[in-house]
Scaffold this active site. Structure first.
Site, PDB file in Angstrom:
ATOM      1  N   LYS A 121       0.488  -0.955   0.120  1.00  0.00           N
ATOM      2  CA  LYS A 121      -0.176  -0.155   0.291  1.00  0.00           C
ATOM      3  C   LYS A 121       0.835   1.528   0.025  1.00  0.00           C
ATOM      4  O   LYS A 121       0.970   2.218  -0.592  1.00  0.00           O
ATOM      5  CB  LYS A 121      -0.855  -0.549   0.880  1.00  0.00           C
ATOM      6  CG  LYS A 121      -1.550   1.273   0.974  1.00  0.00           C
ATOM      7  CD  LYS A 121      -1.532   2.178   2.184  1.00  0.00           C
ATOM      8  CE  LYS A 121      -2.258   3.861   1.737  1.00  0.00           C
ATOM      9  NZ  LYS A 121      -2.032   4.582   2.657  1.00  0.00           N
ATOM     10  N   ASP A 140      -5.568   0.673   0.725  1.00  0.00           N
ATOM     11  CA  ASP A 140      -6.140   0.566   1.958  1.00  0.00           C
ATOM     12  C   ASP A 140      -7.771   0.463   2.673  1.00  0.00           C
ATOM     13  O   ASP A 140      -8.088  -0.101   2.125  1.00  0.00           O
ATOM     14  CB  ASP A 140      -5.838   2.702   2.355  1.00  0.00           C
ATOM     15  CG  ASP A 140      -6.242   3.424   0.938  1.00  0.00           C
ATOM     16  OD1 ASP A 140      -8.013   3.284   1.485  1.00  0.00           O
ATOM     17  OD2 ASP A 140      -6.107   4.082   0.784  1.00  0.00           O
TER      18      ASP A 140
END
Length: 210
Positions: A121, A140
């Site tokens: 991420k 996320d």
DNA sequence: ATCCCGAGGG
DNA sequence: CCCTCTGGAT
């Protein structure tokens, strides 16, 4: 409409709704974005932005952060939560960058994810926003929630969600789709009380009957 | 699966 | 009080 067509339509509509999506984390280079993104774990971007000015003033680059006292870093990042892990990881990552990467931020997924506290991420955010590379899609909490609600995946596993979305969207949209879903997740498709009555995706959302 | 961890909203 | 916030490592 099949899933890929729906995914593309979602991007089209959200682009119209959020014309110039910018990263909400204040930064001026790849190093600053890397630090801000690490601090953003389980923390609002607004709060991150309250601590980064002092952070960047005291430790403006990997070299200075590598020499920093971890306790002082803990103090500065305290209010972002997970402050011991974040301070320890950031200083360790800075030491790696100073010693093994010429003092700069690595520019590939493989190398970025060798840094402590940096997984896909965070690496995807830095790659797409500061280094101009779309190697994947940053998944996320917002992207995970919206992708699931919108029927773009049947998984809650971020790795699988990323793979599903990469197959549904053209690579040029991999960077922007994160910002679009985050913005929409904050404003409309909120975790607790989603404002479905306001949503421009209502007619193509499984949640509302499709 | 669990831990790390603070702050704000409802 | 409980949930959520641009996660990652064990």
């Amino acid at each position: 409409m099949d899933t890929a067509a729906r995914a593309r339509e979602i991007v089209v509509r959200l682009r119209a709704l959020y014309p110039d999506p910018e990263p909400a984390l204040v930064h001026s280079n790849a190093y600053e974005l890397l630090v801000a993104t690490v601090l953003a774990a389980q923390c609002t971007d607004a709060r991150v932005n309250t601590v980064t000015p002092e952070f960047f003033r005291r430790w403006p680059d990997p070299a200075s952060l590598a020499r920093a006292d971890v306790a002082q870093v803990e103090d500065v990042v305290h209010s972002t939560g997970f402050f011991r892990q974040k301070a320890k990881n950031l200083v360790a990552a800075a030491k790696l960058m100073a010693e093994r990467h010429g003092g700069g931020v690595p520019d590939s997924m493989a190398t970025l994810t060798t840094l402590p506290g940096v997984a896909r991420k965070t690496a995807n955010i830095v790659l797409s926003n500061a280094l101009g590379k779309n190697e994947g899609i940053a998944v996320d909490t917002h992207v995970r929630r919206l992708a699931f609600r919108l029927g773009l995946t049947v998984s809650t596993n971020p790795i699988i969600i990323e793979k599903d979305m990469m197959l549904l969207l053209s690579q040029e949209d991999w960077g922007i789709v994160n910002h679009l879903l985050v913005l929409h997740g904050r404003a409309v498709c909120k975790a607790r009380k989603p404002r479905c009555d306001f949503c421009v995706l209502g007619d193509i959302c499984p949640r509302l009957g499709l």
